[in-house]
Design a protein around this motif. Structure first.
Motif, PDB file in Angstrom:
ATOM      1  N   SER A  75       0.862  -1.189   0.000  1.00 28.45           N
ATOM      2  CA  SER A  75       0.000   0.000   0.000  1.00 28.45           C
ATOM      3  C   SER A  75       0.896   1.237   0.000  1.00 28.45           C
ATOM      4  N   GLY A  76       0.298   2.405  -0.260  1.00 27.59           N
ATOM      5  CA  GLY A  76       1.078   3.636  -0.321  1.00 27.59           C
ATOM      6  C   GLY A  76       1.869   3.894   0.951  1.00 27.59           C
ATOM      7  N   GLY A  77       1.215   3.719   2.094  1.00 28.29           N
ATOM      8  CA  GLY A  77       1.896   3.961   3.366  1.00 28.29           C
ATOM      9  C   GLY A  77       3.028   2.976   3.602  1.00 28.29           C
ATOM     10  N   GLN A  78       2.772   1.713   3.265  1.00 24.83           N
ATOM     11  CA  GLN A  78       3.811   0.687   3.428  1.00 24.83           C
ATOM     12  C   GLN A  78       5.003   0.983   2.525  1.00 24.83           C
ATOM     13  N   ARG A  79       4.683   1.434   1.316  1.00 23.97           N
ATOM     14  CA  ARG A  79       5.753   1.717   0.355  1.00 23.97           C
ATOM     15  C   ARG A  79       6.645   2.861   0.868  1.00 23.97           C
ATOM     16  N   GLN A  80       6.020   3.874   1.453  1.00 20.79           N
ATOM     17  CA  GLN A  80       6.819   4.985   1.971  1.00 20.79           C
ATOM     18  C   GLN A  80       7.700   4.539   3.133  1.00 20.79           C
ATOM     19  N   ILE A  81       7.150   3.674   3.989  1.00 11.28           N
ATOM     20  CA  ILE A  81       7.970   3.155   5.093  1.00 11.28           C
ATOM     21  C   ILE A  81       9.163   2.376   4.526  1.00 11.28           C
ATOM     22  N   LEU A  82       8.886   1.547   3.505  1.00  8.63           N
ATOM     23  CA  LEU A  82       9.979   0.794   2.900  1.00  8.63           C
ATOM     24  C   LEU A  82      11.017   1.752   2.310  1.00  8.63           C
ATOM     25  N   ALA A  92       2.709  12.087   0.244  1.00 12.22           N
ATOM     26  CA  ALA A  92       1.876  12.303  -0.949  1.00 12.22           C
ATOM     27  C   ALA A  92       1.033  11.067  -1.238  1.00 12.22           C
ATOM     28  N   GLY A  93      -0.246  11.267  -1.440  1.00 13.60           N
ATOM     29  CA  GLY A  93      -1.128  10.169  -1.829  1.00 13.60           C
ATOM     30  C   GLY A  93      -1.535   9.261  -0.685  1.00 13.60           C
ATOM     31  N   LEU A  94      -1.129   9.573   0.547  1.00 10.76           N
ATOM     32  CA  LEU A  94      -1.494   8.708   1.669  1.00 10.76           C
ATOM     33  C   LEU A  94      -2.829   9.157   2.274  1.00 10.76           C
ATOM     34  N   SER A  95      -3.528   8.210   2.905  1.00 15.02           N
ATOM     35  CA  SER A  95      -4.730   8.559   3.654  1.00 15.02           C
ATOM     36  C   SER A  95      -4.298   9.411   4.837  1.00 15.02           C
ATOM     37  N   PRO A  96      -5.207  10.237   5.404  1.00 15.42           N
ATOM     38  CA  PRO A  96      -4.830  11.081   6.541  1.00 15.42           C
ATOM     39  C   PRO A  96      -4.212  10.264   7.668  1.00 15.42           C
ATOM     40  N   ARG A  97      -4.772   9.084   7.903  1.00 12.88           N
ATOM     41  CA  ARG A  97      -4.236   8.281   9.000  1.00 12.88           C
ATOM     42  C   ARG A  97      -2.817   7.804   8.699  1.00 12.88           C
ATOM     43  N   ALA A  98      -2.621   7.310   7.459  1.00 13.45           N
ATOM     44  CA  ALA A  98      -1.284   6.841   7.084  1.00 13.45           C
ATOM     45  C   ALA A  98      -0.297   8.005   7.115  1.00 13.45           C
ATOM     46  N   GLN A 137       3.660  18.689   0.975  1.00 17.14           N
ATOM     47  CA  GLN A 137       2.432  19.386   0.564  1.00 17.14           C
ATOM     48  C   GLN A 137       1.505  19.590   1.755  1.00 17.14           C
ATOM     49  N   HIS A 138       1.566  18.632   2.697  1.00 23.12           N
ATOM     50  CA  HIS A 138       0.750  18.801   3.900  1.00 23.12           C
ATOM     51  C   HIS A 138       1.443  19.819   4.797  1.00 23.12           C
ATOM     52  N   ALA A 139       1.304  21.108   4.406  1.00 22.98           N
ATOM     53  CA  ALA A 139       2.155  22.139   4.990  1.00 22.98           C
ATOM     54  C   ALA A 139       1.907  22.333   6.482  1.00 22.98           C
ATOM     55  N   ILE A 140       0.640  22.331   6.914  1.00 21.55           N
ATOM     56  CA  ILE A 140       0.353  22.616   8.333  1.00 21.55           C
ATOM     57  C   ILE A 140       1.014  21.576   9.220  1.00 21.55           C
ATOM     58  N   GLU A 141       0.801  20.291   8.881  1.00 22.81           N
ATOM     59  CA  GLU A 141       1.374  19.222   9.697  1.00 22.81           C
ATOM     60  C   GLU A 141       2.901  19.270   9.642  1.00 22.81           C
ATOM     61  N   ALA A 142       3.434  19.575   8.458  1.00 22.87           N
ATOM     62  CA  ALA A 142       4.886  19.573   8.317  1.00 22.87           C
ATOM     63  C   ALA A 142       5.510  20.731   9.093  1.00 22.87           C
ATOM     64  N   LEU A 143       4.889  21.919   8.989  1.00 15.36           N
ATOM     65  CA  LEU A 143       5.446  23.073   9.704  1.00 15.36           C
ATOM     66  C   LEU A 143       5.413  22.828  11.212  1.00 15.36           C
ATOM     67  N   ALA A 144       4.410  22.060  11.658  1.00 18.22           N
ATOM     68  CA  ALA A 144       4.281  21.801  13.094  1.00 18.22           C
ATOM     69  C   ALA A 144       5.468  21.011  13.640  1.00 18.22           C
ATOM     70  N   ILE A 145       6.089  20.189  12.803  1.00 17.28           N
ATOM     71  CA  ILE A 145       7.218  19.403  13.316  1.00 17.28           C
ATOM     72  C   ILE A 145       8.556  19.997  12.885  1.00 17.28           C
ATOM     73  N   ALA A 146       8.533  21.109  12.146  1.00 15.88           N
ATOM     74  CA  ALA A 146       9.779  21.648  11.597  1.00 15.88           C
ATOM     75  C   ALA A 146      10.464  22.585  12.575  1.00 15.88           C
ATOM     76  N   ALA A 147      11.780  22.434  12.683  1.00 11.68           N
ATOM     77  CA  ALA A 147      12.553  23.431  13.422  1.00 11.68           C
ATOM     78  C   ALA A 147      12.565  24.729  12.615  1.00 11.68           C
ATOM     79  N   ARG A 148      12.830  24.591  11.326  1.00 10.92           N
ATOM     80  CA  ARG A 148      12.795  25.750  10.441  1.00 10.92           C
ATOM     81  C   ARG A 148      12.161  25.334   9.124  1.00 10.92           C
ATOM     82  N   ALA A 149      11.716  26.338   8.358  1.00  6.80           N
ATOM     83  CA  ALA A 149      11.079  26.023   7.086  1.00  6.80           C
ATOM     84  C   ALA A 149      11.402  27.087   6.052  1.00  6.80           C
ATOM     85  N   TYR A 150      11.309  26.655   4.794  1.00  4.31           N
ATOM     86  CA  TYR A 150      11.510  27.568   3.668  1.00  4.31           C
ATOM     87  C   TYR A 150      10.282  27.519   2.777  1.00  4.31           C
TER      88      TYR A 150
END
Ligand SMILES: Nc1ncnc2c1ncn2[C@@H]1O[C@H](COP(=O)(O)OP(=O)(O)OP(=O)(O)O)[C@@H](O)[C@H]1O
Ligand SMILES: [Mg+2]
Lengths: 287, 235
Positions: free
Chosen positions: B137-144, B164-170, B193-206
């Motif tokens: 699955s998409g999520g499994q593939r990203q983990i791999l 990209a392309g993952l369900s919200p949970r994945a 692309q999931h900017a809000i979630e990504a910015l939340a864990i980022a020390a810094r962003a561009y």
């Protein structure tokens, strides 16, 4: 019933003869992404090298097959690399046309050295074997065993060795392979040598079955190509299955058609496959 | 000193093409750094330039104090950069186990130990060991794909749109996995692309637009900036 069974048996035998060159052809395609028609010359080179050690130096069949493989791999494979590497950037069609030219050069080099005569290997005469009303030559059985052993060796190489896996990785995704530290250029050389070597070994098996001359490889080129297309270009188990299926189809066609139509079966197989199942009999599966 | 510093990078896919028009970013030790921006801005191209898959026409890429601008992708992998591409990031026709094994190509002696370590972290690597990568699955593939990057024991991970392309949970699970890896000491440079979630864990962003960096700052601060919210975060 018996003629049908005999035809299927004969078909598997002829299929086994072209299986090794078909796997060689498909290996080169999988890694380098061009159909190499020089595979015909590689088969001929292998057949003549083996003929030489067999008739002049008294080598037995196993050693002759090994020499055919090595000579085609080292001479044919490296010549193909050296001659065509400069064309690779220009696209598959250009390299493929280059491979036709290389094929003509190598074929004529063999003709120049050995002439056009038919030559046979020195083989002990053995009576045909009969069972259940079917007939099969002892040499054919030996050839079949060699073909099977070669296929098994290729399979083990690609599946279980580090270098074989790297070759499959490049065939699958060259950019990603590079990121993992696999050098696609080195793998390309290895694939050419393996492909040419397999064609060479196949050329020897064909020579054991009949006789050899400078056109030995060229005569089976269409069948080799058809077998690889049948199996899905770039698929190794596909090429084996394709070769066996084509061999059987050719022999079955001979039950109802005159022998001159034999090569037509190859063309028809290519046409039908490309139209209805372009990914090959087994679908998309590399090893 | 920065772990990675890309300075005024200009480059593209053809000899005279400029997709990157002088992009500068840096990653300091231990950080998660996120790059956001519109489609076609050159985010993937920048990561590829850092990984050595896109030729840099001018500018410099310095990794861990060494100038790697002229090194090829293999040499950069050896230097400790692991790039997980946006697409085609696993060997689709090979099994999960084979994907991991080939990812240890540069250091085969360490293979068994690393596979064991990763299998402890990601059970699916064991459960689906014999499955062809393209059946995941998409999520499994990203983990791999991430695990394949980790096989090389990198010192910086470059992730291109891992969710990209993952369900919200994945996607949430993957973000959690990324934070875990970072806590264990691995710095990351990540396009998302999931900017809000990504910015939340980022020390810094561009924020990247048209081949250049148009804004930068701490992740949460960028997420609160009204103009950036309007342009990239949907209000
Ligand atoms: N392999 C390639 N060959 C040629 N041009 C490319 C290639 N990949 C991307 N481009 C071009 O480079 C530009 C930037 O693409 P890039 O993939 O870096 O954007 P991106 O910011 O990652 O966008 P996205 O959010 O859609 O992933 C685009 O105009 C794209 O068409
Ligand atoms: Mg992108």
């Amino acid at each position: 019933m018996t003629p049908l069974a005999q035809a299927i048996l004969n078909g598997l035998m002829t299929g086994a003869l072209i299986a090794a060159p078909a796997v060689g052809f498909t290996t080169i395609f999988a890694v380098l992404r061009y159909p190499s028609f020089a595979i015909a010359a590689h088969a001929t080179l292998g057949a003549f090298a083996a003929w030489y050690v067999n008739t002049r130096l008294g080598a037995g069949v196993p050693l002759s097959v090994a020499v055919g493989f090595l000579f085609a791999a080292l001479v044919g494979g490296s010549l193909e690399h050296a001659a065509l590497r400069g064309l690779r950037g220009a696209g598959a069609l250009t390299v493929s046309i280059g491979s036709i030219a290389l094929n003509l050069v190598l074929e004529n080099a063999v003709r120049f050295s050995f002439g056009n005569d038919l030559r046979g290997y020195d083989l002990p005469l053995a009576p045909d074997l009969r069972f259940a009303g079917l007939r099969v030559g002892a040499q054919q059985i030996e050839t079949l065993v060699f073909a099977a052993a070669i296929m098994a060796a290729v399979f083990i190489f690609l599946r279980y060795t580090r270098f074989g896996r790297a070759m499959r990785a490049v065939a699958d995704n060259p950019d990603l392979a590079r990121l993992k530290g696999v050098d696609p250029e080195r793998i390309a050389v290895a694939a050419l040598m393996l492909g040419a070597g397999l064609a060479g070994a196949g050329g020897v098996l064909i020579g054991l079955d009949t006789s050899i001359d400078p056109l030995t490889g060229f005569r089976v080129l269409l069948s080799v190509f058809a077998a690889a297309v049948l199996g899905g270009l770039g698929s190794i188990p596909g090429a084996v299955v394709g070769a066996l299926a084509l061999g059987v189809a050719e022999e079955l066609a001979l039950l109802v058609l005159p022998a001159t139509y034999r090569t037509g079966v190859g063309f028809l197989a290519i046409l039908l496959m490309l139209t209805f199942r372009p990914r090959g009999l087994l679908g998309e599966r590399a090893v | 000193m920065s772990l990675l510093a890309a300075t005024d990078v200009v480059g593209g896919y053809a000899r005279d093409e400029q997709i990157l028009k002088g992009a500068s970013i840096r990653v300091d030790p231990g950080e998660i750094v996120v790059i956001i921006g519109p489609n076609g801005a050159g985010k993937s191209t920048l990561l590829k330039a850092v990984a050595g898959l896109v030729t840099v026409q001018s500018g410099a890429i310095v990794f861990d104090g060494a100038d790697v601008t002229r090194l090829d992708a293999m040499a950069r992998a050896r230097a400790g950069l692991a790039f997980v591409p946006q697409e085609r990031n696993v060997f689709a026709t090979m099994s999960v186990a084979e994907n991991l094994s080939i990812s240890a190509f540069l250091d085969p002696r360490a293979e068994a130990a690393r596979v064991a370590e990763l299998a402890g972290r990601y059970p699916l690597l064991t459960e689906r060991r014999h499955a062809l990568a393209r059946t995941l699955s998409g999520g499994q593939r990203q983990i791999l794909a991430m695990a394949m990057g980790l096989m090389a024991k990198p010192r910086l991970m470059l992730l291109d749109e891992p969710t990209a392309g993952l369900s919200p949970r994945a996607a949430d699970e993957l973000f959690a996995a990324i934070v875990d890896l970072n806590r264990a000491g691995l710095p990351m440079l990540m396009v998302e692309q999931h900017a809000i979630e990504a910015l939340a864990i980022a020390a810094r962003a561009y924020v990247m637009v048209a081949g250049k960096v148009s804004a930068e700052g701490p992740g949460p601060a960028l997420a609160d900036d009204p103009q950036i919210r309007r342009l990239f975060l949907g209000g």
